[in-house]
Structure formats: structure tokens, C-alpha cells
Design a protein around this motif. Structure first.
Motif, mmCIF file in Angstrom:
data_model
loop_
_atom_site.group_PDB
_atom_site.id
_atom_site.type_symbol
_atom_site.label_atom_id
_atom_site.label_comp_id
_atom_site.label_asym_id
_atom_site.label_seq_id
_atom_site.Cartn_x
_atom_site.Cartn_y
_atom_site.Cartn_z
ATOM 1 N N ALA A 101 0.846 -1.212 0.000
ATOM 2 C CA ALA A 101 0.000 0.000 0.000
ATOM 3 C C ALA A 101 0.875 1.255 0.000
ATOM 4 C CB ALA A 101 -0.985 0.000 1.160
ATOM 5 N N PRO A 126 6.975 -3.354 -5.305
ATOM 6 C CA PRO A 126 6.846 -4.715 -5.857
ATOM 7 C C PRO A 126 7.727 -5.012 -7.070
ATOM 8 C CG PRO A 126 4.981 -3.357 -6.520
ATOM 9 C CD PRO A 126 5.853 -2.485 -5.661
ATOM 10 N N ALA A 148 0.007 -6.297 0.186
ATOM 11 C CA ALA A 148 -1.033 -5.475 -0.460
ATOM 12 C C ALA A 148 -0.446 -4.692 -1.623
ATOM 13 C CB ALA A 148 -1.640 -4.525 0.579
ATOM 14 N N TYR A 149 -0.205 -5.380 -2.737
ATOM 15 C CA TYR A 149 0.264 -4.697 -3.941
ATOM 16 C C TYR A 149 -0.763 -4.793 -5.060
ATOM 17 C CZ TYR A 149 5.082 -4.384 -2.109
ATOM 18 O OH TYR A 149 6.212 -4.089 -1.390
ATOM 19 N N GLY A 150 -1.944 -5.341 -4.778
ATOM 20 C CA GLY A 150 -2.916 -5.578 -5.849
ATOM 21 C C GLY A 150 -2.430 -6.742 -6.709
ATOM 22 N N HIS A 151 -3.366 -7.362 -7.454
ATOM 23 C CA HIS A 151 -2.952 -8.489 -8.296
ATOM 24 C C HIS A 151 -2.482 -7.944 -9.648
ATOM 25 C CE1 HIS A 151 -6.710 -7.729 -10.370
ATOM 26 N NE2 HIS A 151 -6.306 -8.545 -11.314
ATOM 27 N N LYS A 210 0.659 -8.256 -9.088
ATOM 28 C CA LYS A 210 1.980 -7.930 -8.530
ATOM 29 C C LYS A 210 2.213 -8.635 -7.203
ATOM 30 C CE LYS A 210 2.396 -3.296 -10.451
ATOM 31 N NZ LYS A 210 2.175 -1.900 -10.122
ATOM 32 N N GLY A 246 -6.617 -4.435 -1.745
ATOM 33 C CA GLY A 246 -6.866 -3.109 -1.156
ATOM 34 C C GLY A 246 -7.228 -3.126 0.323
ATOM 35 N N ASP A 282 -6.097 -0.271 2.557
ATOM 36 C CA ASP A 282 -6.782 0.987 2.209
ATOM 37 C C ASP A 282 -8.142 1.052 2.896
ATOM 38 O OD1 ASP A 282 -4.638 1.538 0.612
ATOM 39 O OD2 ASP A 282 -5.627 1.063 -1.267
ATOM 40 N N ARG A 324 -17.427 -0.081 -6.011
ATOM 41 C CA ARG A 324 -16.041 0.322 -6.304
ATOM 42 C C ARG A 324 -15.990 1.099 -7.614
ATOM 43 N NH1 ARG A 324 -11.509 -4.137 -4.733
ATOM 44 N NH2 ARG A 324 -10.359 -2.340 -4.038
ATOM 45 N N ARG A 329 -11.679 2.331 -12.430
ATOM 46 C CA ARG A 329 -11.693 0.864 -12.393
ATOM 47 C C ARG A 329 -12.415 0.243 -13.580
ATOM 48 N NH1 ARG A 329 -10.081 -2.267 -8.139
ATOM 49 N NH2 ARG A 329 -9.265 -1.030 -6.462
ATOM 50 N N ARG A 377 -10.478 -2.136 -15.569
ATOM 51 C CA ARG A 377 -10.295 -3.475 -15.020
ATOM 52 C C ARG A 377 -11.606 -4.218 -14.969
ATOM 53 N NH1 ARG A 377 -6.730 -2.774 -9.697
ATOM 54 N NH2 ARG A 377 -7.912 -4.628 -9.201
HETATM 55 N N1 UDP Z 1 -0.050 -0.946 -4.498
HETATM 56 C C1 UDP Z 1 1.260 -0.751 -4.076
HETATM 57 N N2 UDP Z 1 2.258 -0.713 -4.994
HETATM 58 C C2 UDP Z 1 2.010 -0.868 -6.327
HETATM 59 C C3 UDP Z 1 0.679 -1.090 -6.760
HETATM 60 C C4 UDP Z 1 -0.334 -1.132 -5.811
HETATM 61 O O1 UDP Z 1 1.493 -0.627 -2.875
HETATM 62 O O2 UDP Z 1 2.949 -0.828 -7.124
HETATM 63 C C5 UDP Z 1 -1.136 -1.001 -3.508
HETATM 64 C C6 UDP Z 1 -2.150 0.125 -3.615
HETATM 65 O O3 UDP Z 1 -1.686 1.259 -2.911
HETATM 66 C C7 UDP Z 1 -3.359 -0.527 -2.954
HETATM 67 C C8 UDP Z 1 -3.193 -2.006 -3.293
HETATM 68 O O4 UDP Z 1 -1.861 -2.171 -3.712
HETATM 69 O O5 UDP Z 1 -3.287 -0.373 -1.566
HETATM 70 C C9 UDP Z 1 -4.041 -2.483 -4.465
HETATM 71 O O6 UDP Z 1 -5.331 -2.275 -4.207
HETATM 72 P P1 UDP Z 1 -6.460 -2.705 -5.259
HETATM 73 O O7 UDP Z 1 -7.728 -2.295 -4.645
HETATM 74 O O8 UDP Z 1 -6.136 -2.190 -6.632
HETATM 75 O O9 UDP Z 1 -6.254 -4.272 -5.283
HETATM 76 P P2 UDP Z 1 -7.273 -5.397 -5.702
HETATM 77 O O10 UDP Z 1 -7.944 -5.757 -4.400
HETATM 78 O O11 UDP Z 1 -8.224 -4.819 -6.695
HETATM 79 O O12 UDP Z 1 -6.357 -6.455 -6.257
#
Ligand code: UDP
Length: 295
Positions: A153, A182, A207-210, A212, A234, A237, A260, A267, A270
Motif C-alpha cells: 500500500a 513490488p 497489499a500490492y494488488g494483483h 503484482k 486493497g 486501504d 467500487r 476501475r 479493469r
Molecule cells: N499498491 C502498491 N504498490 C504498487 C501497486 C499497488 O502498494 O505498485 C497497492 C495500492 O496502494 C493498494 C493495493 O496495492 O493499496 C491495491 O489495491 P487494489 O484495490 O487495486 O487491489 P485489488 O484488491 O483490486 O487487487
């Protein structure tokens, strides 16, 4: 000769080539406890939603990572409905009536179930949203004294999440937090930063999102003193209040994706994957891969 094993309701289901373990939340919490306290080795979990499955169609490495996971959980009512739809055979009535009946089942009956009768989606008994599972895990971690690390995050968000969780779950041991990066070229330095904060970690939330976060876990887990790692998207967040989660009533009726989309309109790029997911599921049933090969 050994008899072939009977199929069990806990056997993994494959949706467009991606594994899903049809488990309840209770069972998943038990398995994670087993991983942490009894089992030898390292484990990672993924919370698979339709966006993951579409990504996995384009990215075979990501599909491999999902299928190698110790558990792949159904994060999304769409996953439950799709599994149910594929399991339901076409009615043995002449075409095109069988197709019309199937369209009714897929486009009217299942959306009705999603909105009002989710208990009818029996094949995958529960939807396991990463954010909900993580809350339960934190409660369990506090009572079992597990060592938890929060990675990912935006800067400051993991630390803020840690504070909120420690207040909510007294005794929760958060042994470190790091926003991190990441990118593969940063792996070594990130691992050093994690190890500098914690000698051992029972549960690493990433928590980097998918995709990654799953790729990061796959590359780095074996180099870290971690028992179980989970990609949580997320979640930080939501916990820190940076993003507002859909109200319970929206979640209950499978409308979190719409919430969302309204609050984060970017979004749509996606979420168009949801439509592609729907089309691919119909294709899978009407033109299964073994028939497609004949064309
Ligand atoms: N994030 C991060 N580094 C990155 C890309 C994403 O820390 O290079 C974090 C972003 O701040 C968020 C989380 O990864 O907190 C991704 O949240 P998202 O809601 O997009 O993820 P999802 O649940 O949809 O996979």
C-alpha cells in the motif's frame, strides 16, 4: 489395483484453467492455523476473483502461480455463480430449446440467486473476500500470538492499519510494516528491510494488488522466514479509511464491484474484465475446449 478415489466436495474446481478450493471460511481458518502451528514448510494463499481469472488467461506465469498456491479462495460471487453454471448440464431437450433454457439459467436464474438466494450456489459454499478473511485472521492471530507483518500500500498506510488493528484486536503482534516496492529489481532490498524488522513471521500480508502481489510472494517467499503469505489487495486501504468499502447491504447482494466502480471510476478498465469473464464462461460451456480443438 487401487480403486480410483471418489470425488469429494472439497476437491479443487477449475474455472477457465484456474484452481479454486471450495472451502468455508471456518475451514480456511483451521487450515491456516495448521500451516502455522503444525505443518512444515512455507505456504501462500490467493484470493481469486474474476479479474484474476481473466489476467491468468493472458499471463500463463500468473496462472501457474495461482494453481501452485496452497489455497486459492473464491473471492467474488461471480466465481461461485460461474462454477455453478458450468456444473449444470445442458437440458436433454432438442436445440435450440436447450440453449434457450441454458441462457435463462445463466442470465436470469443465477443473477437472481446472486441478488437474493446465494445459498443456492452450493458448489462453492462461501465467498471469501480477502478483506473479511483478513479481519478474522487478525482476531485469530491476536489470540494465538502469531507474528504478523504488513507489506504494501501507499507509504504510511500499512503502519496506520497496524495501529487500528492492534487497538481492535488487543494482543495482536504486528512485528513490522513496510510500504515497499513490488518491482523485481527491488526484491533484495525489500527482503533486507523486512528481515531487519522481524526475525520470524507467521503471517505476511502483501497489499500490492494483483498480479503484482502474487508474483512478489512467489519470487520472495522462499528467501524469507515466513510461514504463510497472503495477497490482500486493497485491504489496508479499507482498514485505514483511505478507501470506503461498500455498505454491508451492497456486499450481501454481490454489488461490491458496482460500489467500487462508482467510487473509483478508473476501475472500468479493469472491470470490463467482468464482462469478458461472463463471455468466456458461456464459451466454456457451449464450446468446451475439447470441441474447439476440432474446428
Ligand atoms: N499498491 C502498491 N504498490 C504498487 C501497486 C499497488 O502498494 O505498485 C497497492 C495500492 O496502494 C493498494 C493495493 O496495492 O493499496 C491495491 O489495491 P487494489 O484495490 O487495486 O487491489 P485489488 O484488491 O483490486 O487487487
Amino acid at each position: 489395483m487401487p480403486r480410483p478415489r471418489k470425488k469429494s466436495s472439497a476437491d479443487p474446481i477449475f474455472l477457465l484453467g484456474v484452481k479454486i478450493n471450495p472451502l468455508t471460511e471456518k475451514k480456511v481458518l483451521k487450515i491456516i492455523e495448521h500451516f502455522i502451528t503444525v505443518a512444515q514448510g512455507q505456504f501462500y494463499l490467493v484470493t481469486t476473483n474474476p479479474e484474476f481469472i481473466i489476467q491468468a488467461q493472458k499471463d500463463s506465469h500468473f496462472r501457474h502461480i495461482l494453481n501452485q498456491a496452497s489455497l486459492s479462495l473464491a473471492d467474488g460471487i461471480g466465481i461461485r455463480a460461474a462454477a455453478q453454471y458450468l456444473k449444470q448440464p445442458l437440458l436433454k431437450i432438442p436445440p435450440p430449446l436447450n440453449i434457450l433454457a441454458d441462457l435463462f439459467y445463466g442470465l436470469i436464474y443465477l443473477p437472481y440467486c446472486i441478488l437474493f438466494q446465494q445459498q443456492k450456489l452450493t458448489l462453492i459454499p462461501q465467498q471469501l473476500r480477502g478483506a473479511d478473511l483478513t479481519e478474522k485472521l487478525m482476531a485469530q492471530a491476536a489470540s494465538k500470538k502469531w507474528r504478523v507483518f504488513l507489506l504494501g500500500a501507499a507509504p504510511g498506510i500499512a503502519a496506520q492499519t497496524a495501529k487500528i488493528w492492534q487497538k481492535k484486536y488487543p494482543g495482536l503482534k504486528i512485528v513490522g510494516t513496510l510500504a515497499g516496492d513490488p518491482q523485481p529489481e527491488k526484491d533484495l532490498i525489500m527482503r533486507q528491510k523486512i528481515k531487519a524488522q522481524a526475525k520470524t513471521i507467521d503471517l505476511l500480508l502483501v497489499a500490492y494488488g494483483h498480479p503484482k502481489q502474487e508474483k512478489w510472494i512467489y519470487r520472495n517467499l522462499k528467501h524469507l522466514p515466513v510461514k504463510v503469505a497472503i495477497g490482500v489487495g486493497g485491504t489496508f486501504d479499507f482498514v485505514s479509511g483511505k478507501q470506503k468499502r461498500a455498505p454491508q447491504s451492497w456486499q450481501k447482494h454481490g454489488l461490491e464491484w458496482l460500489w467500487r466502480l462508482i467510487h473509483q471510476p478508473w476501475r472500468w478498465r479493469r472491470q470490463k474484465d467482468l464482462l469478458i469473464f461472463l463471455l468466456l464462461i458461456f464459451r466454456e460451456k457451449w464450446f468446451p475446449p475439447q470441441n474447439r480443438a476440432a474446428f
